[in-house]
Write an enzyme that holds these catalytic residues in place. Structure first.
Site, mmCIF file in Angstrom:
data_model
loop_
_atom_site.group_PDB
_atom_site.id
_atom_site.type_symbol
_atom_site.label_atom_id
_atom_site.label_comp_id
_atom_site.label_asym_id
_atom_site.label_seq_id
_atom_site.Cartn_x
_atom_site.Cartn_y
_atom_site.Cartn_z
ATOM 1 N N ALA A 130 37.514 17.581 32.373
ATOM 2 C CA ALA A 130 36.517 16.638 31.844
ATOM 3 C C ALA A 130 37.054 15.886 30.631
ATOM 4 O O ALA A 130 38.160 16.140 30.162
ATOM 5 C CB ALA A 130 35.252 17.403 31.488
ATOM 6 N N HIS A 131 36.254 14.990 30.094
ATOM 7 C CA HIS A 131 36.701 14.116 29.010
ATOM 8 C C HIS A 131 37.032 14.896 27.733
ATOM 9 O O HIS A 131 36.370 15.838 27.380
ATOM 10 C CB HIS A 131 35.716 12.989 28.714
#
Lengths: 346, 346, 346
Positions: free
Chosen positions: A244-245
């Site tokens: 994820a980011h």
């Protein structure tokens, strides 16, 4: 797979390349690699795991890569060295038909935009797309159908297999291998809630992959919300992984298939996450941590070691009884404590 | 990521746009967004989480979006408002370089079939394919290598990034964002068994996505067996998610990465499923349910609230002992009950 | 989905095709299939599950496929037979609009290399790529954007939907269905460690898919390290599945969504793995095993039957208490044993 590779080599040459001690006929040539049980008389094999010792006496291999401790049981010509598995890894690349392919250049059906910077000996496959401002280093191969977004750069010696997607503003280091279907730089999952519904947060960061990174098929590495998502050098990522980011992964860490890492979590160097492991967001995992398959980690880990969660499989009939009891576990523990107290009192 | 965006704005303009109370120099201009710790003197920042209060005194940000309750600790120019995170979301879109791109039209290397209906200002990237009977609304962007199947429709303002696949007969609402590698409308997993093997059930339904839906990279939403798979308005779906045939997802629900939902399950409105959550088939989950990461749900849920399953990670040495005991749990519980009885009897 | 299929058929014809006993007007025609509750007067429906008996009295269907045991409750014209679900599967394919499409041939924007062998009636979509040495059997369909690697072969009657990737040296059997985003033949996850970092092991094996295999969207089947990864006949694989190098799957086995199987594991025939199941590497799972959703299997299974692991979902408040106790489980068990002993002694 049918063998299309005509590479062959003498055992003496291989021994010299590996720094191995050759015992047997150095003139003999091998043209393939195989397991001890599958090897034919033109194949080289290896013993890297004691579990396969039982296949050693009957192997038909031309020669075996083997640790000196096991030579007594080896009937074949042998190349003795300390790390036969590492030697096998080195030789495997010699026998790879992909490595022997000539460079095909820019396919006439590729779309390379104006304002792209191309290094020497670059190959771009049919229907691949290189957007404006992108840079491809020397010896980069972009497979058919792959897309490199605007202003992204791909380091020298990297290979994107077919149908890879790299978004805009992504930096890929040298000698990366990106497998088909993987996506680098899609938006992270960021939304603000106004009490009624969701408002998208534009993901303004990028993704930076270090050198020698491999990403498996159909894996996702999302771009950062503000800063970048950062993958260190020599990080190996299997298939079906979700990063994820704003995650950071330290150098030399390996993630097995189906791992999921939630936003802003930092994983240390030399870690190994087993298949299907999940890490919650905003955690810090120190260097040298191993997590076994399908474990869920919801707290930071500050001490190197092996970590696990979950329960092993059993017959469904037994499991049903135990799983019901799991819901009563706190109650059972309290009853046990009461009983201990009353036992002490009497 | 290197900044390619030349957008800048005065603090007074931003305050007016957000309805915020500006305290400080309204003429000052900002050209970027950053976290409190990363911000430079040309960046706007925000405080949306008390955990980041510690970064407030030393921030170099030009100004901070902040709730009135925290202004005492803010050294910088500030824009006071009730929901700084929501304000950050709104502004993030101003600073998005993608938003500022001119429309590129139909790329000469795109394949647009006869009998396609195109709205105004439509963009179709290189090597994208729009099949016969498809409709693209106004301002739709179809990225390079994406495929829109026959008779599908994409609502106005939607963007398909590169290498997205939309099968035939799929309806996508307005302002959708579909990330690379996602697949909308592949066959659901339906087979009948004749005692010896499997017979495929043709999947005759479609997929309907409402307005303002986002689907992450490499996620799958399968088409219905007979009726449609239905995704409500403002549903946000992260990467690596699997949504099986005939699932219905209510409006404003969010699914984190690696979620899997089996066939015909209905999820309510305003639900949130954590990363890796699995829902069995044919369930009904009511509105307002949250499920924490990697939980397995095998029964319908009729009451809003937070639900969980599984066990947290611990050292592997401790886990091995406990996991063995889990297989004895029903037995342990029975022994405890017997002991309680005998204790009462004595 | 809007109906684009003009196929219709009389009930007498359908009864003859299925070997069913028709009770009612054989001249009546049906043009669609629907569930009992959704069916209109031109639709055929079916009763395959007692849970749907409640919809039978009010169905508007033209006719119902039904087991003789349930005919008393059926108000509509009926086709009686022993396995209504199997009959529905057979008929579903008649009503599939894809099945009725004319063959489109080689699209002018496809890239078919020299040295490719094409059977009769082959279709290759726009921007698809067929590399040198590949073979496509009769009636093969390769969707837009798909890539078939060098020296791979696709058996007669197989369909690759859009944006599928088949690497080099892969063998796909007859009548395969490969959904969009799936990747067959990417490198397995193999690296040797030298004490400091990773050395790639070239993956020299291939992938062999038997006949009648289906692979869902965004699934990965990796190529073997030395020998091949082997998928048997009639194996059905759902979306988001990861199959690692040198796995073997027996005939007629079905894998639901998000399953992950680690390297060199052998799964028997007629097995069923539920959604999200994980199998560790180097295991042997015998024929006839079922594993329920999200279970982790870390040991070989030698007896057919149903297996499970994990815990079911409960309210988060209750779960927190129980999950803490799980970490004390071995301790609780020892305390219980001590108490039993002291109780016996007194």
């Amino acid at each position: 797979m049918k063998k299309t590779n005509a590479f062959s080599c003498s055992l003496a040459e291989l021994a010299a390349r590996l720094g191995a001690t050759l015992v047997g006929d150095g003139e003999r040539r091998v043209s393939g690699l195989a397991t001890l049980s599958d090897a034919g008389p033109e194949d080289l094999s290896f013993l890297a795991n004691r579990a396969y010792l039982k296949y050693l006496p009957d192997t038909r291999a031309a020669a075996v890569l083997i640790h000196p401790a096991h030579v007594a049981e080896c009937p074949a010509t042998r190349l003795e060295l300390d790390n036969p598995y590492l030697a096998y890894a080195e030789l495997s690349r010699l026998f790879d038909p992909l490595a022997a392919r000539p460079v095909a250049g820019i396919h006439p059906a590729a779309s390379v935009a104006d304002g792209v910077t191309l290094g020497q000996r670059v190959e771009v496959g049919a229907h691949a797309v290189i957007e404006s401002g992108a840079e491809l280093g020397d010896d980069v191969i972009v497979g058919p159908g792959s897309v490199v977004g605007a202003d992204s750069s791909i380091g020298a010696g990297s290979r994107l297999h077919a149908n890879v997607t790299v978004y805009h503003g992504v930096i890929v280091g040298k000698r990366a291998i990106l497998h088909s279907g993987c996506v680098i730089g899609a938006d992270g999952f960021g939304f603000a809630h106004d009490g009624a519904g969701w408002h998208k947060i534009a993901q303004l960061g990028g993704v930076v992959l270090g050198d020698d990174v491999e990403v498996g098929s159909c894996s996702s590495i999302d771009r950062g919300a503000l800063g970048d998502t950062v993958i260190g050098d020599d990080v190996k990522i299997d298939s079906q992984v979700q990063i994820a980011h704003n995650v950071c992964i330290g150098d030399h860490t390996a993630l097995a298939g189906c791992v999921g890492i939630a936003g802003s979590t930092k994983v240390g160097r030399h870690c190994m996450l087993g298949g299907g492991v999940g890490l919650a967001g905003h955690l810090t995992i120190c260097d040298g941590v191993q997590v076994t398959g399908m474990s869920l980690v919801t707290n930071s880990i500050t001490k190197p070691g092996v970590y696990s969660s979950g329960t092993g499989a059993m017959s469904n009939a037994l499991w049903r009884k135990n799983a019901v009891r799991f819901k009563q576990l706190d109650d059972l523990a309290k009853r046990l404590t009461r009983l201990e107290r009353s036992s002490r009192d009497t």
